[in-house]
Design a protein around this motif. Structure first.
Motif, PDB file in Angstrom:
ATOM      1  N   ASP A 152      33.329  31.079  63.620  1.00  0.00           N
ATOM      2  CA  ASP A 152      32.937  32.487  63.637  1.00  0.00           C
ATOM      3  C   ASP A 152      31.763  32.715  64.584  1.00  0.00           C
ATOM      4  OD1 ASP A 152      32.941  35.190  62.968  1.00  0.00           O
ATOM      5  OD2 ASP A 152      31.594  34.898  61.269  1.00  0.00           O
TER       6      ASP A 152
ATOM      7  N   CYS B 123      34.427  39.994  56.302  1.00  0.00           N
ATOM      8  CA  CYS B 123      34.904  38.615  56.204  1.00  0.00           C
ATOM      9  C   CYS B 123      34.212  37.711  57.223  1.00  0.00           C
ATOM     10  CB  CYS B 123      36.415  38.592  56.431  1.00  0.00           C
ATOM     11  SG  CYS B 123      37.129  36.944  56.371  1.00  0.00           S
ATOM     12  N   ALA B 124      33.949  38.242  58.404  1.00  0.00           N
ATOM     13  CA  ALA B 124      33.421  37.431  59.495  1.00  0.00           C
ATOM     14  C   ALA B 124      32.623  38.300  60.449  1.00  0.00           C
ATOM     15  CB  ALA B 124      34.570  36.750  60.251  1.00  0.00           C
TER      16      ALA B 124
ATOM     17  N   GLU C 236      34.843  39.998  62.916  1.00  0.00           N
ATOM     18  CA  GLU C 236      35.393  41.282  62.473  1.00  0.00           C
ATOM     19  C   GLU C 236      34.438  42.418  62.852  1.00  0.00           C
ATOM     20  OE1 GLU C 236      36.517  43.582  58.264  1.00  0.00           O
ATOM     21  OE2 GLU C 236      35.861  41.486  58.233  1.00  0.00           O
TER      22      GLU C 236
ATOM     23  N   ILE D 182      37.627  35.024  62.905  1.00  0.00           N
ATOM     24  CA  ILE D 182      38.144  35.564  61.643  1.00  0.00           C
ATOM     25  C   ILE D 182      38.958  34.510  60.904  1.00  0.00           C
ATOM     26  CG2 ILE D 182      39.778  37.231  60.682  1.00  0.00           C
ATOM     27  CD1 ILE D 182      38.821  39.168  62.928  1.00  0.00           C
TER      28      ILE D 182
ATOM     29  N   ASP E 270      36.492  31.813  59.326  1.00  0.00           N
ATOM     30  CA  ASP E 270      35.613  32.281  58.257  1.00  0.00           C
ATOM     31  C   ASP E 270      36.375  32.851  57.071  1.00  0.00           C
ATOM     32  OD1 ASP E 270      32.979  31.600  58.891  1.00  0.00           O
ATOM     33  OD2 ASP E 270      32.257  33.638  58.574  1.00  0.00           O
ATOM     34  N   SER E 271      37.644  33.092  57.230  1.00  0.00           N
ATOM     35  CA  SER E 271      38.458  33.585  56.111  1.00  0.00           C
ATOM     36  C   SER E 271      39.211  32.452  55.420  1.00  0.00           C
ATOM     37  CB  SER E 271      39.463  34.627  56.603  1.00  0.00           C
ATOM     38  OG  SER E 271      40.434  34.015  57.449  1.00  0.00           O
TER      39      SER E 271
ATOM     40  N   PHE F 208      42.687  33.101  56.065  1.00  0.00           N
ATOM     41  CA  PHE F 208      43.070  34.331  55.375  1.00  0.00           C
ATOM     42  C   PHE F 208      43.335  34.141  53.881  1.00  0.00           C
ATOM     43  CE2 PHE F 208      44.380  34.391  59.806  1.00  0.00           C
ATOM     44  CZ  PHE F 208      43.645  35.476  60.274  1.00  0.00           C
TER      45      PHE F 208
ATOM     46  N   SER G 273      37.362  37.664  50.566  1.00  0.00           N
ATOM     47  CA  SER G 273      36.752  38.616  51.506  1.00  0.00           C
ATOM     48  C   SER G 273      37.785  39.223  52.456  1.00  0.00           C
ATOM     49  CB  SER G 273      35.662  37.925  52.326  1.00  0.00           C
ATOM     50  OG  SER G 273      36.178  36.779  52.992  1.00  0.00           O
ATOM     51  N   VAL G 274      39.002  38.731  52.401  1.00  0.00           N
ATOM     52  CA  VAL G 274      40.079  39.264  53.252  1.00  0.00           C
ATOM     53  C   VAL G 274      40.536  40.611  52.688  1.00  0.00           C
ATOM     54  CG1 VAL G 274      42.430  38.906  54.079  1.00  0.00           C
ATOM     55  CG2 VAL G 274      40.827  36.987  53.992  1.00  0.00           C
TER      56      VAL G 274
ATOM     57  N   LEU H 228      40.874  44.055  57.426  1.00  0.00           N
ATOM     58  CA  LEU H 228      40.861  42.838  58.237  1.00  0.00           C
ATOM     59  C   LEU H 228      42.246  42.552  58.804  1.00  0.00           C
ATOM     60  CD1 LEU H 228      39.003  40.382  59.085  1.00  0.00           C
ATOM     61  CD2 LEU H 228      40.201  39.127  57.303  1.00  0.00           C
ATOM     62  N   HIS H 229      43.269  42.725  57.996  1.00  0.00           N
ATOM     63  CA  HIS H 229      44.625  42.485  58.487  1.00  0.00           C
ATOM     64  C   HIS H 229      45.000  43.468  59.607  1.00  0.00           C
ATOM     65  CE1 HIS H 229      46.080  39.209  56.038  1.00  0.00           C
ATOM     66  NE2 HIS H 229      45.604  39.767  54.938  1.00  0.00           N
TER      67      HIS H 229
END
Length: 335
Positions: free
Chosen positions: A28, A136-137, A140, A167, A170-171, A174, A178-179, A183-184
């Motif tokens: 990240d 999330c990151a 992001e 992303i 750090d996710s 996914f 936090s996702v 984010l998606h």
């Protein structure tokens, strides 16, 4: 401290800009830094990324990697760039003490400081801020920054690849809580802009050396300790362990997650003797506050389920301090 949108008029004319991040930067930190680097280049600025230390080889594929200035290797050049900067973007950290000696140089600079980050409790050194602990990151937030600057159309494959890397890492690919739906949607835009999601995953996670793979096996077979009454797992590594397996930057990254993945484990730690200091990486599940333990006992902090800290004690005494803290959290760990 001003809102990040106040930067928009400043970025309309060329500036000398430095981007920096935390020591031993992860996916990240490097993804957000280099994503922002490419964006600001497109805006016509003179931009340099300075990292306090080196970083893992599995991030060297990132577009722009060859232009990164490592502070410990090029201190005089770095100090000059920071001194001459008009703006300094501080990414993926929220306090100057977090960036070792670079923090003193950044703090002394007359440049205006911009913080883009998602960690709790910002220190307040910044002049402009884009901060969201729910993000999330940091990558992001760099995407959000481009949108707020009215420059979403500048998103290209280089920027998208860097931000996707940040992303994704750090996710936890996914899987973390936090996702979000937002984010998606961001990730969809990154893929449409050219980020090759399968290839990026391969470059980050499928390029370990044979020696690092043996090291992982050693950690899990010989160094893993389980404390079932506290639903806690611990891996402690001494200096000789690192020497025996020729451990380099990034080789210990993610190992704590293997400990956390054990059935019925709620809290996990990896504690490493880095010679000059003992470092801790803490991970947890659910409502258990890894960041509270890091802050209370190990001069650290971070996210609720992912935190870090340090200790000036010996490795053995640090391990004992960690174990001694567990009874305080027994009830919470057994919820």
């Amino acid at each position: 401290m001003q809102a990040i949108t106040a930067l928009k008029p400043l970025l309309q004319t060329p500036k000398n800009i430095v981007i920096t991040t935390h020591p031993k930067p992860d996916g990240d930190a490097m993804g957000s830094s280099l994503g922002l680097y490419h964006y600001l280049l497109l805006k016509g600025h003179n931009v340099h990324v300075i990292t306090p230390t080196d970083y893992p080889f599995f991030l060297h594929w990132l577009p722009g990697n060859g232009e990164v200035v490592v502070y410990t290797e090029r201190k005089e050049e770095s100090d000059k760039l920071i001194a001459e900067a008009d703006l300094i973007f501080c990414l993926d950290f929220n306090g100057l003490r977090r960036i070792n000696g670079v923090g003193d140089v950044v703090g002394a600079s007359s440049a205006q400081k911009v913080m883009i980050d998602h960690h709790l409790e910002p220190e307040g050194f910044d002049d402009y801020r884009l901060w969201n602990a729910a993000a999330c990151a940091t990558a992001e937030l760099v995407y959000d920054f481009m949108v707020q600057m009215g420059d979403k159309e500048l998103l290209n494959k280089q920027i998208a690849s860097c931000l996707y890397c940040g992303i994704m890492t750090d996710s936890g690919s996914f899987r973390f809580n936090s996702v979000t739906a937002h984010l998606h949607r961001v990730v969809a835009d990154l893929i449409e802009a050219g980020a090759d999601n399968a290839r990026i995953h391969e470059l980050v996670y499928d390029t370990y050396s044979e020696k690092r793979t043996h090291f992982l096996g050693y950690c899990l077979k010989d160094k893993l300790q389980i404390f079932p009454e506290y639903r806690t797992a611990l891996i402690a590594l001494n200096k000789q362990d690192l020497l025996d397996y020729d451990v380099t930057s990034g080789d210990t990254e993610g190992i704590v997650n293997y400990a956390l993945s054990i059935n019925n484990i709620k809290f996990a730690a990896i504690i490493i003797d880095r010679t000059e200091i003992v470092k801790l990486s803490l991970r947890s599940k659910g409502e258990f506050p890894a960041n509270e333990v890091a802050k209370k006992y190990f001069e650290g902090g971070g996210h609720h389920n992912a935190a870090g800290g340090q200790s000036s004690l010996s490795l053995e005494d640090t391990v004992q301090k960690f174990i001694s803290a567990l009874p305080e959290y027994k009830e919470l760990l057994n919820v």
